[in-house]
Design a protein around this motif. Sequence first.
Motif, PDB file in Angstrom:
ATOM      1  N   LEU A 107      -1.929  -0.584  -6.677  1.00 56.65           N
ATOM      2  CA  LEU A 107      -2.966  -1.609  -6.541  1.00 56.65           C
ATOM      3  C   LEU A 107      -4.193  -1.242  -7.370  1.00 56.65           C
ATOM      4  O   LEU A 107      -4.367  -0.088  -7.757  1.00 56.65           O
ATOM      5  CB  LEU A 107      -3.346  -1.782  -5.067  1.00 56.65           C
ATOM      6  N   PRO A 108      -5.055  -2.232  -7.656  1.00 59.54           N
ATOM      7  CA  PRO A 108      -6.255  -1.955  -8.471  1.00 59.54           C
ATOM      8  C   PRO A 108      -7.356  -1.309  -7.631  1.00 59.54           C
ATOM      9  O   PRO A 108      -7.638  -1.736  -6.503  1.00 59.54           O
ATOM     10  CB  PRO A 108      -6.669  -3.349  -8.955  1.00 59.54           C
ATOM     11  N   VAL A 109      -7.974  -0.273  -8.176  1.00 57.75           N
ATOM     12  CA  VAL A 109      -9.048   0.443  -7.503  1.00 57.75           C
ATOM     13  C   VAL A 109     -10.096   0.809  -8.546  1.00 57.75           C
ATOM     14  O   VAL A 109      -9.752   1.127  -9.693  1.00 57.75           O
ATOM     15  CB  VAL A 109      -8.512   1.722  -6.810  1.00 57.75           C
ATOM     16  N   VAL A 110     -11.366   0.763  -8.165  1.00 58.36           N
ATOM     17  CA  VAL A 110     -12.435   1.252  -9.034  1.00 58.36           C
ATOM     18  C   VAL A 110     -12.579   2.746  -8.766  1.00 58.36           C
ATOM     19  O   VAL A 110     -12.901   3.166  -7.654  1.00 58.36           O
ATOM     20  CB  VAL A 110     -13.760   0.514  -8.764  1.00 58.36           C
ATOM     21  N   ILE A 111     -12.295   3.563  -9.783  1.00 57.90           N
ATOM     22  CA  ILE A 111     -12.352   5.019  -9.640  1.00 57.90           C
ATOM     23  C   ILE A 111     -13.804   5.469  -9.462  1.00 57.90           C
ATOM     24  O   ILE A 111     -14.656   5.195 -10.316  1.00 57.90           O
ATOM     25  CB  ILE A 111     -11.732   5.714 -10.871  1.00 57.90           C
ATOM     26  N   SER A 112     -14.068   6.146  -8.364  1.00 56.00           N
ATOM     27  CA  SER A 112     -15.434   6.577  -8.058  1.00 56.00           C
ATOM     28  C   SER A 112     -15.377   7.773  -7.119  1.00 56.00           C
ATOM     29  O   SER A 112     -14.336   8.052  -6.505  1.00 56.00           O
ATOM     30  CB  SER A 112     -16.206   5.435  -7.384  1.00 56.00           C
ATOM     31  N   PRO A 113     -16.491   8.503  -6.960  1.00 55.12           N
ATOM     32  CA  PRO A 113     -16.519   9.610  -5.999  1.00 55.12           C
ATOM     33  C   PRO A 113     -16.185   9.155  -4.587  1.00 55.12           C
ATOM     34  O   PRO A 113     -15.599   9.918  -3.816  1.00 55.12           O
ATOM     35  CB  PRO A 113     -17.971  10.116  -6.096  1.00 55.12           C
ATOM     36  N   PHE A 140     -14.036   6.790  -3.752  1.00 50.90           N
ATOM     37  CA  PHE A 140     -12.574   6.655  -3.659  1.00 50.90           C
ATOM     38  C   PHE A 140     -11.937   8.031  -3.484  1.00 50.90           C
ATOM     39  O   PHE A 140     -11.068   8.217  -2.624  1.00 50.90           O
ATOM     40  CB  PHE A 140     -12.034   5.977  -4.918  1.00 50.90           C
ATOM     41  N   PHE A 141     -12.388   8.994  -4.265  1.00 51.53           N
ATOM     42  CA  PHE A 141     -11.851  10.349  -4.118  1.00 51.53           C
ATOM     43  C   PHE A 141     -12.173  10.914  -2.738  1.00 51.53           C
ATOM     44  O   PHE A 141     -11.360  11.623  -2.131  1.00 51.53           O
ATOM     45  CB  PHE A 141     -12.421  11.261  -5.211  1.00 51.53           C
TER      46      PHE A 141
END
Length: 328
Positions: free
Chosen positions: A285-291, A293-294
């Motif tokens: 699925l689409p996700v905006v990579i960011s701290p 999310f991690f």
Amino acid sequence: MSKSSNQKTKLLHLARMLLRQTDEDHPLTVPQIIERLARQDIKAERKSIYDDLEALRLFGLDIQSRKGKVPGWFVGEREFELPEVKLLMDAVQSSRFITQKKSDALIRKLEGLASSHQAGQLQRQVFVSGRIKVMNESIYYNVDKLHSAIAAQKAITFKYFDYDIQRRKVFRQEGKRYVVSPYGLIWNSENYYLVAFHHAYREMRHYRVDKMTEIVVTSLDRDGKDQHPDFQLAEYGQKHFGMYGGQEVRVTLRGRKDKAQLVWDRFGQDIILVPDGEEHFTVTLPVVISPQFFGWLLGLDGSVTLAGPREAVAAYRRRLNAALEEAP
């Protein structure tokens, strides 16, 4: 003896009396109703009260009567039942974006939806000390302006600020006005965000509503339709963890089957989980990579892991290694 000027409003006074002073546990007898109307300089006879009660019932008010040890007349079902009012009050109290002053004002209005006896019960239940609230008192009116702009499909301008350690406003862009086209409001991480198309950068961005000021609804038509013809507000919110910005990537997650609910809770029930052996599943699925999310992944303690793409996995590893190096 001439009738008082209040006589014409007899039915209105009676309706308000029943709504504010009665409930199932606190009925009023006809003599009590007559006595209370007399305090308002309104004359009434027993027969006329029965006629008025029937008129209110036909109008739609749930007028009920009871006999027995505690006889009388009262309002049964209301537009908002007591449990519903409690939910609304809890939502107001726990909403971080509503200032304490506005919370208190809204709660006083919500108390008016219940009888005075129930309102006393509500006052004892809703008080919670130490709630974290925003400082921007104008947010309530900001939301109203933004809804108007969204409904009219018009662009807006505003100034955007942060607070320094002395709680003073520090404007971004040196105080220059932002020009955006609003597409919707999102409640995320206990804050209200405006999602809008930025005219200069030609992309969708989001802004915390409590950090917006001097909002002006312009006569310009909303922009961004060509770049985002199928824009979905809910999808935008799902991709952005904690509403942090970053690069959007289609990632593959691998998780234990007993943790499927965690993924559905975050991304919605419509996403499809693909079985991966007897104990695991995968989902892309689409996700905006960011701290943020991690951080979400790390908090799941290995029950859901990042399986791809390689660039995203490498970025996650770099973030973890950096955290280890920063630790004392």
